[in-house]
Write a protein that holds these residues in place. Structure first.
Motif, PDB file in Angstrom:
ATOM      1  N   GLU A 433      42.278  26.890  36.306  1.00 10.29           N
ATOM      2  CA  GLU A 433      42.874  25.979  36.994  1.00 10.29           C
ATOM      3  C   GLU A 433      43.528  25.897  37.976  1.00 10.29           C
ATOM      4  N   THR A 434      43.468  26.294  39.749  1.00 10.74           N
ATOM      5  CA  THR A 434      44.782  26.713  40.715  1.00 10.74           C
ATOM      6  C   THR A 434      43.854  26.026  41.782  1.00 10.74           C
ATOM      7  N   GLY A 435      44.496  25.848  42.875  1.00 10.74           N
ATOM      8  CA  GLY A 435      44.768  25.032  44.220  1.00 10.74           C
ATOM      9  C   GLY A 435      44.646  25.702  44.977  1.00 10.74           C
ATOM     10  N   TYR A 436      44.347  25.594  45.971  1.00 13.49           N
ATOM     11  CA  TYR A 436      44.230  26.263  47.816  1.00 13.49           C
ATOM     12  C   TYR A 436      46.225  26.188  48.254  1.00 13.49           C
ATOM     13  N   TYR A 437      46.566  25.587  47.862  1.00 12.86           N
ATOM     14  CA  TYR A 437      48.154  25.384  47.892  1.00 12.86           C
ATOM     15  C   TYR A 437      49.193  25.897  46.931  1.00 12.86           C
ATOM     16  N   ASP A 438      48.404  26.582  45.814  1.00 13.68           N
ATOM     17  CA  ASP A 438      49.095  26.702  44.582  1.00 13.68           C
ATOM     18  C   ASP A 438      49.299  28.364  45.176  1.00 13.68           C
ATOM     19  N   GLY A 439      50.867  29.165  45.090  1.00 12.40           N
ATOM     20  CA  GLY A 439      51.559  29.733  45.406  1.00 12.40           C
ATOM     21  C   GLY A 439      50.824  30.971  44.339  1.00 12.40           C
ATOM     22  N   GLY A 440      50.598  30.237  42.279  1.00 11.41           N
ATOM     23  CA  GLY A 440      49.768  31.184  41.433  1.00 11.41           C
ATOM     24  C   GLY A 440      48.906  31.533  41.625  1.00 11.41           C
ATOM     25  N   MET A 441      47.917  31.278  42.919  1.00  9.07           N
ATOM     26  CA  MET A 441      46.645  31.623  43.106  1.00  9.07           C
ATOM     27  C   MET A 441      46.234  33.307  43.195  1.00  9.07           C
ATOM     28  N   VAL A 442      47.379  33.656  43.245  1.00 10.16           N
ATOM     29  CA  VAL A 442      47.432  35.693  43.391  1.00 10.16           C
ATOM     30  C   VAL A 442      46.837  35.574  41.812  1.00 10.16           C
ATOM     31  N   GLY A 443      48.033  35.343  40.823  1.00  7.68           N
ATOM     32  CA  GLY A 443      48.228  35.517  39.571  1.00  7.68           C
ATOM     33  C   GLY A 443      47.182  34.984  38.841  1.00  7.68           C
ATOM     34  N   ALA A 444      46.528  34.082  38.968  1.00  4.91           N
ATOM     35  CA  ALA A 444      45.069  33.617  38.565  1.00  4.91           C
ATOM     36  C   ALA A 444      44.126  34.204  38.865  1.00  4.91           C
ATOM     37  N   LEU A 445      43.295  34.874  40.075  1.00  4.33           N
ATOM     38  CA  LEU A 445      42.954  35.613  40.087  1.00  4.33           C
ATOM     39  C   LEU A 445      42.334  36.264  39.972  1.00  4.33           C
ATOM     40  N   TYR A 446      43.486  37.307  40.252  1.00  2.00           N
ATOM     41  CA  TYR A 446      44.229  38.196  39.279  1.00  2.00           C
ATOM     42  C   TYR A 446      43.096  38.632  38.039  1.00  2.00           C
ATOM     43  N   TYR A 447      43.661  38.077  36.974  1.00  2.00           N
ATOM     44  CA  TYR A 447      43.479  37.425  35.489  1.00  2.00           C
ATOM     45  C   TYR A 447      41.311  37.558  35.348  1.00  2.00           C
ATOM     46  N   PHE A 448      41.260  36.696  36.662  1.00  2.00           N
ATOM     47  CA  PHE A 448      39.935  35.611  36.349  1.00  2.00           C
ATOM     48  C   PHE A 448      38.808  37.565  36.652  1.00  2.00           C
ATOM     49  N   GLN A 449      39.175  37.390  37.811  1.00  2.00           N
ATOM     50  CA  GLN A 449      38.521  38.993  38.271  1.00  2.00           C
ATOM     51  C   GLN A 449      38.140  39.784  37.400  1.00  2.00           C
ATOM     52  N   GLN A 450      39.872  40.200  36.954  1.00  2.00           N
ATOM     53  CA  GLN A 450      39.567  41.581  35.895  1.00  2.00           C
ATOM     54  C   GLN A 450      39.070  41.262  34.718  1.00  2.00           C
ATOM     55  N   HIS A 451      39.308  39.979  34.030  1.00  2.00           N
ATOM     56  CA  HIS A 451      38.368  39.789  32.909  1.00  2.00           C
ATOM     57  C   HIS A 451      37.009  39.572  33.749  1.00  2.00           C
ATOM     58  N   LEU A 452      36.454  39.403  34.166  1.00  2.00           N
ATOM     59  CA  LEU A 452      35.013  39.876  34.472  1.00  2.00           C
ATOM     60  C   LEU A 452      34.484  40.942  34.923  1.00  2.00           C
ATOM     61  N   LYS A 453      35.643  41.489  35.161  1.00  2.00           N
ATOM     62  CA  LYS A 453      35.212  42.739  35.784  1.00  2.00           C
ATOM     63  C   LYS A 453      34.839  43.951  34.473  1.00  2.00           C
ATOM     64  N   TYR A 454      35.688  43.749  33.347  1.00  2.00           N
ATOM     65  CA  TYR A 454      35.649  44.913  32.069  1.00  2.00           C
ATOM     66  C   TYR A 454      35.017  43.762  31.260  1.00  2.00           C
ATOM     67  N   ARG A 455      34.452  42.945  31.243  1.00  2.00           N
ATOM     68  CA  ARG A 455      33.603  41.981  30.159  1.00  2.00           C
ATOM     69  C   ARG A 455      32.784  40.896  30.972  1.00  2.00           C
TER      70      ARG A 455
END
Length: 745
Positions: A433-455
């Motif tokens: 869960e993340t948000g367009y106004y969430d400073g934590g989106m940077v990390g959230a997207l990183y994990y999400f994209q890396q997980h799907l990249k390698y799996r």
């Protein structure tokens, strides 16, 4: 003494001190009652939440208790429609009004409160009662300050003649009610909790290297001998009221709710070191939980920000009992904190003091905003090296200084969370869960994209909407950063997370809102979309070239390269006259930046997903930091955030290895935004790109020597930085629709 007892005593002692120290106000009971009664008609037909809150307190002051409770019915209806997160907050105010009515009917104050509490709180289902519980750790200091401010406005005049009398009466009544409720309700809450739950708050879990982890376990009594799945929040934020609320919420939904602290926090006797041990320690706690007699052998993890990091850190160690993680606003050390795109940011500087100074949280130090803003400005004006921040502050900050020794995403960071192919072996469901106004989106997207990249077949689901960083903890705001949130987005994120856990652990239906891998709310369209990948958020792409001449302000985002143009940015690192600059509300910060605009949109256009950039630049220095921020510029002149990128050019190709520029030689920069958006842009709006170099008090300054940036100072500034963009430099946005000003690809 146990956590729950400590929490209740803390509430009582804080309230008692506030009650004792409360400033005198010009209010007398008789005068207050008379003035309140005269003011009631002016608010009787109002419909806003703010006005209804005033009306309720006026009715309390006038002794019209039945009317006050009826007003709460209206207030609750408004909240349900406009800001559902506030609905549970109505319950304690209802208890107060009813208890005062029982007192007026002849009951003693303790009996009146006990009767009202039994009717309105004890009778609630556990899930609803759990939602009310955080209210009982509300901030009385803010109410006290509010009353003092209102009293100051009315000082020196009769209350009846004060234009702000209604607000003063509201603040006065709220202060009295909250102070009373939080003191008198403590034993009632304790008894209710013990009736509903089995609470073990004395747990100390040993680690293989001899440390001890403090933990709290809450189980529903109604489970009887049924084995339970544990839901764990592993956190450095050792605040017992927060922990109890989290654990109770999980237990109220049929799980064993568990909160464990980073080693050294709470009752743990060890030293506190952020990040370093959390993955291993979380894995230890997971193993311990799975072997408890009440456990069914399965553990899920939840929560966000730093606590989202601990979940991914745990997956690196593959504890066999860990079956699912639900993250939000997720911190990724070395990726978004303390540096983003290898650029250090100063907002994190006070955080080590907050989390490591004491066993709990050092709120007093962390909340001293004047100190931290002052530090940033002193550093900026002084021109000293970034690593001198602690010397300027006058207090050593060894955690932050250690971070500065690792400007690359090196082994120091890589050992904290999964890295590279390690993501491939993470085979559990993940909810983001993340948000367009969430400073934590940077990390959230990183994990999400890396997980799907390698799996690629990973069972991951994401939901994203117009949410701020703590929306998961405090509820979705009705308005954030000036944007009025669509009604479709006003959902209960905690309930959605629990429904996902029920799907994973108990075979319940998957929530409809999570019908595909990516589930996003389109701001301005008041609707949700569901697509299988991030790339599918958009149906096409619009490419915008950076065109325009030096004298063009603003420059143009055009549909074809302009071979006659070569936009150039000049940044003087010695200039510090802007230390106090703040852009006007609703405006973008365009210092040290080129501003590119499209022509006004002839029709609405939906912008979706991530943006891409390909710049060909020539600079006169060996390095620089780049920021790219996209906005919608509305016809009435407001800038609404879309998506952004921040990064050090020398690490743009590889965050683990620095590749310096050759002054005077062109370099191709290819990048992707670190945040995403979905917004329906209105007719007449413009798309604006602000492309610049960060030179502000709250971000590390890269002077471009090619040396250690943290050691550079204003003495290294030399000639102003000059960056020239070639004619074929462009950015590319995902869209739905066919704009007539952009070439589609």
């Amino acid at each position: 003494m146990n956590i729950f007892a400590t929490s209740m005593l803390l509430v009582v002692s804080v309230c008692a001190s506030i009650a004792t120290a409360a400033p005198a106000t010009p209010l007398q009971d008789e005068q207050l009652s008379v003035v309140a009664a005269k003011l009631i008609p002016a608010y009787a037909s109002e419909q806003s939440a703010k006005s209804l809150a005033i009306l309720y307190n006026l009715q309390l002051a006038a002794g019209r208790l039945a009317d006050a409770e009826a007003t709460l019915d209206r207030l609750e209806a408004v909240y349900r429609s406009s800001e559902p997160r506030l609905v549970p907050n109505v319950v304690p105010w209802r208890i107060y009004a009813r208890s005062k009515a029982y007192e007026a009917a002849g009951k003693t104050a303790p009996d009146a409160l006990a009767h009202a509490f039994s009717e309105l709180y004890s009778s609630l289902p556990s899930s609803q009662a759990a939602a009310v519980l955080p209210w009982y750790s509300a901030d009385i200091d803010s109410l006290r300050a509010d009353e003092a401010a209102q009293a100051k406005i009315c000082a020196g005049m009769p209350l009846a003649r004060c234009a702000s009398a209604a607000n003063l009466i509201r603040a006065h009544e709220e202060n009295i009610a909250l102070t009373y409720l939080m003191q008198a309700s403590a034993p009632l809450l304790k008894a209710d909790m013990e009736r509903r739950y089995l609470i073990d708050d004395q747990v100390l879990i040993p680690t293989p290297d001899g440390a001890k982890i403090a933990a709290l376990v809450v189980r529903p009594r109604s489970a009887g001998k049924t084995k339970l799945t544990a839901l764990l929040n592993f956190t450095i934020y050792a605040k017992d009221t927060w922990s109890m609320s989290d654990a109770v919420t999980m237990a109220a939904h049929g799980y064993a709710g568990v909160v464990a602290y980073t080693r050294g926090k709470g009752r743990s006797p060890d030293a506190v070191v952020p990040y370093v041990h959390d993955g291993e320690d979380a894995a230890t706690v997971i193993g311990w939980l799975s072997h408890q007699p009440w456990s069914d052998g399965r553990v899920g993890m939840f929560s966000g920000s730093y606590n989202g990091f601990t979940q991914w850190a745990a997956t690196k160690h593959h504890p066999s009992a860990l079956k699912a993680i639900a993250t939000n606003a997720t911190n990724a050390p070395g990726i978004d904190t303390p540096m983003q795109g290898n650029v250090f940011q100063s907002f994190i500087y006070p955080w080590p003091f907050y989390t490591t100074d004491i066993k709990a949280l050092d709120d007093k130090t962390y909340d001293d905003r004047a100190r931290w803003i002052g530090l940033e400005k002193k550093w900026y004006v002084s021109g000293r090296a970034y690593r001198d921040l602690d010397k300027i502050d006058g207090k050593l900050n060894p955690v932050f200084d250690t971070w500065l020794e690792h400007p690359a995403y090196d082994a120091y960071w890589q050992r904290l969370i999964p890295y590279g192919r390690e993501f491939a072996s993470i085979d559990i469901p993940v909810f983001v869960e993340t948000g367009y106004y969430d400073g934590g989106m940077v990390g959230a997207l990183y994990y999400f994209q890396q997980h799907l990249k390698y799996r690629p077949a990973a069972n991951d689901r994401m939901i994203v909407g117009p949410y701020h960083h703590v929306a998961m903890q405090t509820g979705v705001l009705a308005k954030v950063d000036g944007y009025q949130v669509d009604k479709a987005a006003l959902i209960d994120l905690q309930e959605l997370r629990l429904a996902w856990f029920d799907h994973v652990f108990h075979g319940a239906p998957l929530p409809a809102l999570l019908s595909d891998q990516i589930n996003f709310e389109v701001m301005g369209a008041d609707s949700w979309r569901h697509v299988p990948t991030l790339a599918d958020m958009a149906t096409s792409h619009a490419r915008f070239y950076l065109t325009g001449h030096h004298d063009a302000k603003p420059l143009l985002l055009g549909n074809a390269p302009d071979t006659q143009s070569a936009p150039e940015l000049v940044v003087d690192f010695t200039y510090r006259g802007d230390v106090d600059f703040q852009p006007p509300p609703g405006m973008a910060d365009t210092r040290n930046a080129l501003v590119f605009e499209t022509e006004p949109l002839k029709e609405p256009l939906e912008v979706d997903g991530l943006f891409q950039g390909r710049f060909v630049v020539t600079a006169n220095k060996r390095d620089f930091d780049l920021s790219v921020n996209f906005f919608e510029l509305t016809p009435d002149g407001r800038y609404l955030d879309l998506a952004s990128y921040l990064g050090r050019v020398s690490y743009m190709q590889d965050r683990t290895h620095r590749q310096l520029l050759q002054p005077g030689q062109p370099r191709v920069l290819e990048f992707q935004s670190q945040t995403l958006t979905s917004r329906l842009l209105t007719q007449g709006s413009r798309i604006v790109a602000v492309i610049g170099v960060p030179k502000v008090p709250d971000i590390q300054i890269n002077y471009g020597t090619g040396g250690d940036v943290s050691s550079e100072s204003i003495a290294d500034a030399g000639a102003p930085l000059r960056i020239r963009w070639s004619a074929d430099s462009y950015v590319e946005l995902g869209i739905r629709g066919a704009p007539d000003f952009a070439q589609r690809h």
